[in-house]
Design an enzyme around this catalytic site. Sequence first.
Site, PDB file in Angstrom:
ATOM      1  N   GLU A  65       2.340   6.884  -0.382  1.00 33.28           N
ATOM      2  CA  GLU A  65       3.353   5.882  -0.736  1.00 33.28           C
ATOM      3  C   GLU A  65       2.851   5.198  -2.004  1.00 33.28           C
ATOM      4  O   GLU A  65       1.990   4.322  -1.932  1.00 33.28           O
ATOM      5  CB  GLU A  65       3.504   4.869   0.411  1.00 33.28           C
ATOM      6  CG  GLU A  65       4.034   5.469   1.712  1.00 33.28           C
ATOM      7  CD  GLU A  65       5.529   5.762   1.667  1.00 33.28           C
ATOM      8  OE1 GLU A  65       6.230   5.202   0.802  1.00 33.28           O
ATOM      9  OE2 GLU A  65       5.999   6.552   2.494  1.00 33.28           O
ATOM     10  N   CYS A 106       6.252  -3.022  -4.689  1.00 34.19           N
ATOM     11  CA  CYS A 106       6.299  -1.643  -5.195  1.00 34.19           C
ATOM     12  C   CYS A 106       7.713  -1.233  -5.592  1.00 34.19           C
ATOM     13  O   CYS A 106       7.882  -0.434  -6.507  1.00 34.19           O
ATOM     14  CB  CYS A 106       5.752  -0.682  -4.156  1.00 34.19           C
ATOM     15  SG  CYS A 106       6.608  -0.791  -2.580  1.00 34.19           S
TER      16      CYS A 106
HETATM   17  P1  NAD Z   1      -4.819   0.536  -5.054  1.00 33.47           P
HETATM   18  O1  NAD Z   1      -4.462   1.963  -5.221  1.00 33.47           O
HETATM   19  O2  NAD Z   1      -5.739  -0.083  -6.028  1.00 33.47           O
HETATM   20  O3  NAD Z   1      -5.492   0.283  -3.606  1.00 33.47           O
HETATM   21  C1  NAD Z   1      -4.938   0.757  -2.390  1.00 33.47           C
HETATM   22  C2  NAD Z   1      -6.049   1.029  -1.389  1.00 33.47           C
HETATM   23  O4  NAD Z   1      -6.906   2.035  -1.912  1.00 33.47           O
HETATM   24  C3  NAD Z   1      -6.944  -0.177  -1.107  1.00 33.47           C
HETATM   25  O5  NAD Z   1      -7.218  -0.205   0.278  1.00 33.47           O
HETATM   26  C4  NAD Z   1      -8.202   0.110  -1.906  1.00 33.47           C
HETATM   27  O6  NAD Z   1      -9.371  -0.427  -1.348  1.00 33.47           O
HETATM   28  C5  NAD Z   1      -8.270   1.620  -1.845  1.00 33.47           C
HETATM   29  N1  NAD Z   1      -9.005   2.231  -2.957  1.00 33.47           N
HETATM   30  C6  NAD Z   1      -9.283   1.706  -4.171  1.00 33.47           C
HETATM   31  N2  NAD Z   1      -9.967   2.604  -4.919  1.00 33.47           N
HETATM   32  C7  NAD Z   1     -10.101   3.718  -4.169  1.00 33.47           C
HETATM   33  C8  NAD Z   1     -10.683   5.002  -4.385  1.00 33.47           C
HETATM   34  N3  NAD Z   1     -11.281   5.306  -5.521  1.00 33.47           N
HETATM   35  N4  NAD Z   1     -10.603   5.914  -3.392  1.00 33.47           N
HETATM   36  C9  NAD Z   1      -9.983   5.615  -2.239  1.00 33.47           C
HETATM   37  N5  NAD Z   1      -9.433   4.411  -1.976  1.00 33.47           N
HETATM   38  C10 NAD Z   1      -9.491   3.479  -2.926  1.00 33.47           C
HETATM   39  O7  NAD Z   1      -3.434  -0.243  -4.970  1.00 33.47           O
HETATM   40  P2  NAD Z   1      -3.206  -1.795  -4.949  1.00 33.47           P
HETATM   41  O8  NAD Z   1      -3.534  -2.365  -6.280  1.00 33.47           O
HETATM   42  O9  NAD Z   1      -3.831  -2.383  -3.739  1.00 33.47           O
HETATM   43  O10 NAD Z   1      -1.621  -1.863  -4.722  1.00 33.47           O
HETATM   44  C11 NAD Z   1      -0.687  -1.841  -5.748  1.00 33.47           C
HETATM   45  C12 NAD Z   1      -0.083  -0.465  -5.917  1.00 33.47           C
HETATM   46  O11 NAD Z   1       0.412   0.006  -4.696  1.00 33.47           O
HETATM   47  C13 NAD Z   1       1.102  -0.448  -6.874  1.00 33.47           C
HETATM   48  O12 NAD Z   1       1.048   0.709  -7.671  1.00 33.47           O
HETATM   49  C14 NAD Z   1       2.297  -0.376  -5.944  1.00 33.47           C
HETATM   50  O13 NAD Z   1       3.454   0.179  -6.503  1.00 33.47           O
HETATM   51  C15 NAD Z   1       1.757   0.466  -4.842  1.00 33.47           C
HETATM   52  N6  NAD Z   1       2.497   0.207  -3.623  1.00 33.47           N
HETATM   53  C16 NAD Z   1       3.276   1.182  -3.104  1.00 33.47           C
HETATM   54  C17 NAD Z   1       4.009   0.932  -1.955  1.00 33.47           C
HETATM   55  C18 NAD Z   1       4.891   1.974  -1.328  1.00 33.47           C
HETATM   56  O14 NAD Z   1       5.241   1.790  -0.183  1.00 33.47           O
HETATM   57  N7  NAD Z   1       5.250   3.044  -2.000  1.00 33.47           N
HETATM   58  C19 NAD Z   1       3.933  -0.312  -1.344  1.00 33.47           C
HETATM   59  C20 NAD Z   1       3.136  -1.277  -1.914  1.00 33.47           C
HETATM   60  C21 NAD Z   1       2.401  -1.014  -3.044  1.00 33.47           C
END
Ligand code: NAD
Length: 481
Positions: A220, A254
């Site tokens: 997602e 998002c």
């Molecule tokens: P992110 O990708 O930075 O983090 C998401 C998760 O991944 C966190 O738990 C984080 O600790 C983990 N993470 C970070 N680096 C990682 C790595 N190298 N390997 C594995 N896991 C890792 O996202 P964010 O900044 O927390 O959220 C914002 C983003 O999420 C935006 O792009 C937004 O559009 C998207 N989003 C999508 C949805 C959806 O339902 N499609 C919903 C909300 C947010």
Amino acid sequence: MNTFNDISNVKHASEILMQQRKAFLATEPPSRAQRKASLAKLRAAVLAYRSELQSAVSEDFGHRSAHETDLMELVGIVQSIDYLSSHLRRFMKAERRHVSLIYRTARAYVEYQPKGIIGIMSPWNYPVSLTLIPLATALAAGNRAMLKPSELTPRTSDVMHRMLAATFPVDEVAVILGGPEVGAAFSALPFDHLLFTGSTPVGRKVMKAASDNLVPLTLELGGKSPVIVARGHVNQRTISSIVYGKLSNSGQTCVAPDYALVHEDDLETFIQQFNATVTRFYPDGPACDDYSSIVSERHYSRLEALLDEARQHGARVLEMGVKPESARDRLRTLAPTLVVGAQDDHAIMQEEIFGPILPVRTYRQIDEVIEYINGRDRPLALYYFGEKDADCKKLLRRTTSGNVGINNTLIHVAQDDLPFGGIGPSGMGAYHGIEGFRSMSHAKGIFDQGRWNFPSLLHAPFGKLMALALAITLGKQKSGL
Ligand code: NAD
């Protein structure tokens, strides 16, 4: 509070996975009554921890109103749980499938079996609902689950950790706390399914990590979701919905409209009405209780840098509503801002914005809109305001996005019976609705042969029966081909 980025959490996670798998394999899949009981426990826990969750989210963000947390997170969780509970019978029911003529007397059907242990990784922007709605889906489908919430909302992650530890045994539901390093190791665990919600760049890494164990994935992700306003449709209803979608959680959503495509004749009216609506929604300015802060200094500076670059290259950067300067009196608060005239190579038109900034581009014909959208990554959401006329139908036929909202923004996500997910860079797979249940279930096709079965007679030496079977399925053979 657990320490984040504590690498011992990873070893711990791997042990919990083994423990959960052992427990999963030791028993029958949970019955419908057991699944409903798990969902009821989750629902009661969320309501019991409601005020703790509201405070933790607000402290993590700097400021977020309890109303926003209730409306945008807790209502969604409770509705999803109620929806899943009341539709479980239908979702769990085996499905009869077609059997072709020569196999008749046999039965073919599909059974939806729990996959096993579901890994759930969640972001910070809706830290509660984006962790607990996937958890509710996993439990409804009869699974156990391990959760890795975001390190950027540590207080909220900690409350969820305590809440779930008090509600479920660790071999059923477990929370692993940690940052990117823990996330990287978590995504490499051999789950039976992994649901990741987060950014597209991290989604790529997660998919690579999961591929080593061939773990099935739901991604997602995010991206730039356009909102298109048909010519002559800048009115109060349209603008209220765009302002609602853009400024809820200060644009850290998002599916928020990322940029607007407005007919060139309507641009100035759009700006005026946007300003009037922001004034109406936030009469005390952006430092008021109903307007959220930006989650971290890094995200706040990134948003300021987007505005600086656009400004330096001649775009009009217009702060909206009353007392926009009062935003600077409160921690990490950014006034609602329109940007007119940004170029396509500016970061603001390249990156997902994720803040209360709306670039506005103008168009003349719907074909330009279609070409612009199709020249970019397929978005998570697309919004259209106008009549459901030929232009609207053409736009929907010719573009592909995760979901679509017509004359509204965001609300499609709250529809429990619609699949929610992106396509390509905005995501893969979907949850919510029956799609969520099925993504966390294995659709096992079962062919149950009856006692008398024609194909069992179709073995060598081939004779008249074989000729009959072939005549039924292929027709009479023509000679001389
Ligand atoms: P992110 O990708 O930075 O983090 C998401 C998760 O991944 C966190 O738990 C984080 O600790 C983990 N993470 C970070 N680096 C990682 C790595 N190298 N390997 C594995 N896991 C890792 O996202 P964010 O900044 O927390 O959220 C914002 C983003 O999420 C935006 O792009 C937004 O559009 C998207 N989003 C999508 C949805 C959806 O339902 N499609 C919903 C909300 C947010």
